[in-house]
Design a protein around this motif. Structure first.
Motif, PDB file in Angstrom:
ATOM      1  N   ASP A  99      51.017  53.971  27.783  1.00  0.00           N
ATOM      2  CA  ASP A  99      52.092  54.759  29.003  1.00  0.00           C
ATOM      3  C   ASP A  99      51.820  54.797  30.275  1.00  0.00           C
ATOM      4  N   GLN A 100      49.989  55.085  29.937  1.00  0.00           N
ATOM      5  CA  GLN A 100      49.220  54.762  31.924  1.00  0.00           C
ATOM      6  C   GLN A 100      48.254  53.873  31.730  1.00  0.00           C
ATOM      7  N   ILE A 101      47.505  53.527  32.782  1.00  0.00           N
ATOM      8  CA  ILE A 101      46.793  52.712  33.390  1.00  0.00           C
ATOM      9  C   ILE A 101      46.257  53.111  34.498  1.00  0.00           C
ATOM     10  N   TYR A 102      44.906  53.343  33.932  1.00  0.00           N
ATOM     11  CA  TYR A 102      44.071  53.401  34.929  1.00  0.00           C
ATOM     12  C   TYR A 102      43.619  52.440  35.226  1.00  0.00           C
ATOM     13  N   HIS A 103      43.083  51.281  36.284  1.00  0.00           N
ATOM     14  CA  HIS A 103      42.844  50.058  35.990  1.00  0.00           C
ATOM     15  C   HIS A 103      40.772  50.163  37.049  1.00  0.00           C
ATOM     16  N   LEU A 104      40.240  49.874  36.578  1.00  0.00           N
ATOM     17  CA  LEU A 104      39.352  50.758  36.673  1.00  0.00           C
ATOM     18  C   LEU A 104      38.041  49.185  37.136  1.00  0.00           C
ATOM     19  N   ALA A 105      38.397  48.171  36.271  1.00  0.00           N
ATOM     20  CA  ALA A 105      37.960  46.883  36.533  1.00  0.00           C
ATOM     21  C   ALA A 105      37.120  46.615  37.488  1.00  0.00           C
ATOM     22  N   CYS A 106      36.221  46.442  37.884  1.00  0.00           N
ATOM     23  CA  CYS A 106      35.693  45.755  39.113  1.00  0.00           C
ATOM     24  C   CYS A 106      33.909  45.802  38.892  1.00  0.00           C
ATOM     25  N   PRO A 107      33.507  45.415  39.308  1.00  0.00           N
ATOM     26  CA  PRO A 107      31.524  45.760  39.199  1.00  0.00           C
ATOM     27  C   PRO A 107      31.454  46.250  41.327  1.00  0.00           C
ATOM     28  N   ALA A 108      30.669  47.445  41.134  1.00  0.00           N
ATOM     29  CA  ALA A 108      31.201  47.968  41.915  1.00  0.00           C
ATOM     30  C   ALA A 108      29.941  47.907  42.971  1.00  0.00           C
ATOM     31  N   SER A 109      29.011  48.314  43.130  1.00  0.00           N
ATOM     32  CA  SER A 109      27.167  47.906  43.158  1.00  0.00           C
ATOM     33  C   SER A 109      27.279  46.754  43.920  1.00  0.00           C
ATOM     34  N   PRO A 110      26.692  46.983  45.617  1.00  0.00           N
ATOM     35  CA  PRO A 110      27.089  45.575  45.808  1.00  0.00           C
ATOM     36  C   PRO A 110      26.111  44.699  45.633  1.00  0.00           C
ATOM     37  N   ILE A 111      24.634  45.330  44.245  1.00  0.00           N
ATOM     38  CA  ILE A 111      24.097  43.733  44.155  1.00  0.00           C
ATOM     39  C   ILE A 111      25.178  43.119  43.308  1.00  0.00           C
ATOM     40  N   PHE A 112      25.621  43.288  42.077  1.00  0.00           N
ATOM     41  CA  PHE A 112      26.369  42.722  41.430  1.00  0.00           C
ATOM     42  C   PHE A 112      28.182  42.461  41.969  1.00  0.00           C
ATOM     43  N   TYR A 113      28.379  42.990  42.808  1.00  0.00           N
ATOM     44  CA  TYR A 113      29.681  42.703  43.523  1.00  0.00           C
ATOM     45  C   TYR A 113      29.626  41.139  43.901  1.00  0.00           C
ATOM     46  N   LYS A 114      28.505  41.474  44.501  1.00  0.00           N
ATOM     47  CA  LYS A 114      27.921  40.285  45.438  1.00  0.00           C
ATOM     48  C   LYS A 114      27.246  39.116  44.285  1.00  0.00           C
ATOM     49  N   TYR A 115      26.767  39.521  43.311  1.00  0.00           N
ATOM     50  CA  TYR A 115      26.189  38.599  42.616  1.00  0.00           C
ATOM     51  C   TYR A 115      27.139  37.481  41.948  1.00  0.00           C
ATOM     52  N   ASN A 116      28.276  37.159  41.739  1.00  0.00           N
ATOM     53  CA  ASN A 116      28.845  35.966  41.454  1.00  0.00           C
ATOM     54  C   ASN A 116      30.744  36.765  42.434  1.00  0.00           C
ATOM     55  N   PRO A 117      29.941  36.189  43.626  1.00  0.00           N
ATOM     56  CA  PRO A 117      31.189  36.531  44.581  1.00  0.00           C
ATOM     57  C   PRO A 117      32.712  36.359  44.127  1.00  0.00           C
ATOM     58  N   VAL A 118      33.084  35.531  43.861  1.00  0.00           N
ATOM     59  CA  VAL A 118      34.075  34.551  42.816  1.00  0.00           C
ATOM     60  C   VAL A 118      34.601  35.033  41.741  1.00  0.00           C
ATOM     61  N   LYS A 119      34.123  35.241  40.897  1.00  0.00           N
ATOM     62  CA  LYS A 119      33.972  36.552  39.707  1.00  0.00           C
ATOM     63  C   LYS A 119      34.466  37.515  40.498  1.00  0.00           C
ATOM     64  N   THR A 120      34.158  38.408  41.118  1.00  0.00           N
ATOM     65  CA  THR A 120      34.465  39.626  41.858  1.00  0.00           C
ATOM     66  C   THR A 120      36.038  39.310  42.457  1.00  0.00           C
ATOM     67  N   ILE A 121      36.128  38.653  43.305  1.00  0.00           N
ATOM     68  CA  ILE A 121      37.500  38.650  44.478  1.00  0.00           C
ATOM     69  C   ILE A 121      38.566  38.360  42.622  1.00  0.00           C
ATOM     70  N   LYS A 122      38.322  37.636  41.951  1.00  0.00           N
ATOM     71  CA  LYS A 122      39.212  37.031  40.932  1.00  0.00           C
ATOM     72  C   LYS A 122      39.557  38.724  40.045  1.00  0.00           C
ATOM     73  N   THR A 123      38.660  39.389  40.130  1.00  0.00           N
ATOM     74  CA  THR A 123      39.155  39.958  39.067  1.00  0.00           C
ATOM     75  C   THR A 123      39.753  41.042  39.610  1.00  0.00           C
ATOM     76  N   ASN A 124      39.016  41.187  41.030  1.00  0.00           N
ATOM     77  CA  ASN A 124      40.388  42.373  41.620  1.00  0.00           C
ATOM     78  C   ASN A 124      41.722  41.205  42.378  1.00  0.00           C
ATOM     79  N   VAL A 125      42.046  40.449  42.262  1.00  0.00           N
ATOM     80  CA  VAL A 125      43.472  39.964  42.439  1.00  0.00           C
ATOM     81  C   VAL A 125      43.694  39.845  40.824  1.00  0.00           C
TER      82      VAL A 125
END
Ligand SMILES: NC(=O)c1ccc[n+]([C@@H]2O[C@H](COP(=O)([O-])OP(=O)(O)OC[C@H]3O[C@@H](n4cnc5c(N)ncnc54)[C@H](O)[C@@H]3O)[C@@H](O)[C@H]2O)c1
Ligand SMILES: O=C(O)[C@H]1O[C@H](OP(=O)(O)OP(=O)(O)OC[C@H]2O[C@@H](n3ccc(=O)[nH]c3=O)[C@H](O)[C@@H]2O)[C@H](O)[C@@H](O)[C@@H]1O
Length: 348
Positions: A99-125
């Motif tokens: 009934d409700q979706i809280y959509h949080l999935a995404c690495p949030a710390s800069p060192i983790f989101y920069k670790y695999n930037p292509v995966k980060t943008i795929k996760t966001n988009v």
């Protein structure tokens, strides 16, 4: 059919929301609300799950790929009849009835989101597209945890929701900040084109117990360093500012936004603003006055200042943060000491 959005602003809905199935429609009135939390094994996600589970009329499904999260954060709920944990990557479609979706999935710390930037943008988009597709199929309301990073290195201070930001589209942080900007665009396009009920929170730096000890974000770094007796690493110049929100305040804001009538985007954060040098001095004073502070090299595109204007959150959600930085830091210190097995010295 054209209708103004719940904010009364320029966003026009072209179609009504999908009708919930008869079973789910009756459930709204008679039974539990089934709530999906993506990124539910992460820092904010697991605190959100804790709060949602306090309500006996809620069933909670947490979904996570455990990139930066951990089952450990949810261990008290595993086996509970109203709770379900699914290992799943949101870049793949997900079929659940909620009934409700809280959509949080995404690495949030800069060192983790920069670790695999292509995966980060795929996760966001792709991840956000998948969750919007799910919301559309089942008629669920969906909340996106966007970020103050959509304002980039802001030229307006404090940041209001109307500010469009100053973002480098090709920098090392772009996978995250531009990724979240696209995610916000997708949310509004689904809202206008398909009538999906959306909510967007722009979260400002949040801290608290359960953050990864080696997360790399500034508050967790300084607390862990002070407990271990290491120098606090202030990245140059140290005059850059951030505004830090305690996690229980954040969770309260997210739940109010989901339950309210306003699409957002709405800034959720604590307007108390500190330079990184001030933060280091405060941690030093509270945790261990004998530790040193050292200046180290910074990373590219680090925003120089950040402070939320929370007039909308106050006016539309009746929300404002309650926990000050000086109250929140010791709560985090206790949690870190327990996990690092370093008790506080008597004379501290
Ligand atoms: N903490 C903050 O200061 C802050 C500030 C602004 C925005 N946010 C947003 O809030 C959300 C939660 O942040 P957090 O601080 O709890 O971070 P976190 O890293 O602790 O949590 C993110 C969770 O998402 C999971 N995840 C990552 N990619 C995934 C994927 N492809 N599929 C499934 N799960 C995936 C991770 O394993 C983790 O459990 C994020 O969307 C973040 O962008 C956080
Ligand atoms: O609130 C937000 O919107 C964003 O804030 C953070 O991004 P950032 O502010 O860069 O977070 P940190 O890595 O904690 O850095 C904060 C500041 O501390 C400094 N820093 C960091 C680490 C450190 O050891 N020392 C230090 O001085 C950085 O240079 C930066 O100026 C989060 O990591 C993002 O997920 C979130 O979306």
């Amino acid at each position: 059919m054209a209708k103004e959005s719940s904010n009364g602003d320029q966003h026009t809905i072209t179609r009504p929301p999908p009708t919930p199935s008869p079973l789910r429609f009756s459930k709204f009135f008679q039974a539990n609300l089934r709530i999906l939390v993506t990124g539910g094994a992460g820092f904010i996600g697991s605190h959100l799950v804790d709060k949602l589970m306090e309500n006996e009329k809620h069933e909670v499904i947490a979904v996570d790929n455990y990139f930066t999260g951990s089952k450990d954060n949810l261990k008290k709920w595993i086996g509970h009849p109203r709770f379900e944990l699914i290992r799943h990557d949101v870049t793949q479609p997900l079929l659940v009835e909620v009934d409700q979706i809280y959509h949080l999935a995404c690495p949030a710390s800069p060192i983790f989101y920069k670790y695999n930037p292509v995966k980060t943008i795929k996760t966001n988009v792709i991840g956000t597209l998948n969750m919007l597709g799910l919301a559309k199929r089942v008629g669920a309301r969906i909340l996106l945890t966007s970020t103050s990073e959509v304002y980039g290195d802001p030229l307006e201070h404090p940041q209001k929701e109307e500010y469009w930001g100053n973002v480098n589209p090709i920098g090392v942080r772009s996978c995250y900040d531009e990724g979240k900007r696209v995610a916000e665009t997708l949310m509004f396009d689904y809202h206008r084109q398909h009538g999906i009920e959306i909510r967007i929170a722009r979260i400002f730096n949040t801290y608290g117990p359960r953050m990864n000890i080696d997360d790399g974000r500034v508050v967790s770094n300084f607390i862990a360093q002070a407990i271990r007796g290491e120098s606090l690493t202030v990245q140059a110049p140290g005059t850059q500012t951030r505004s830090f929100c305690y996690v229980s305040d954040m969770v309260d804001g997210l739940i109010r936004l989901m339950g309210g009538d306003h699409t957002g985007p709405i800034n959720i954060g604590n307007p108390g603003e500190f330079t990184m040098m001030e933060l280091a001095e405060t941690v030093k004073e509270l945790v261990d006055p004998t530790v040193q502070v050292k200046i180290v090299e910074n990373t590219p595109d680090d925003p120089r200042q950040r402070k939320p204007d929370i007039a909308k959150a106050k006016g539309l959600l009746g929300w404002e943060p309650k926990i000050t930085l000086r109250e929140g830091l010791p709560l985090m210190e206790d949690d870190f000491r327990q996990r690092l097995a370093v008790p506080k010295k008597q004379n501290n």
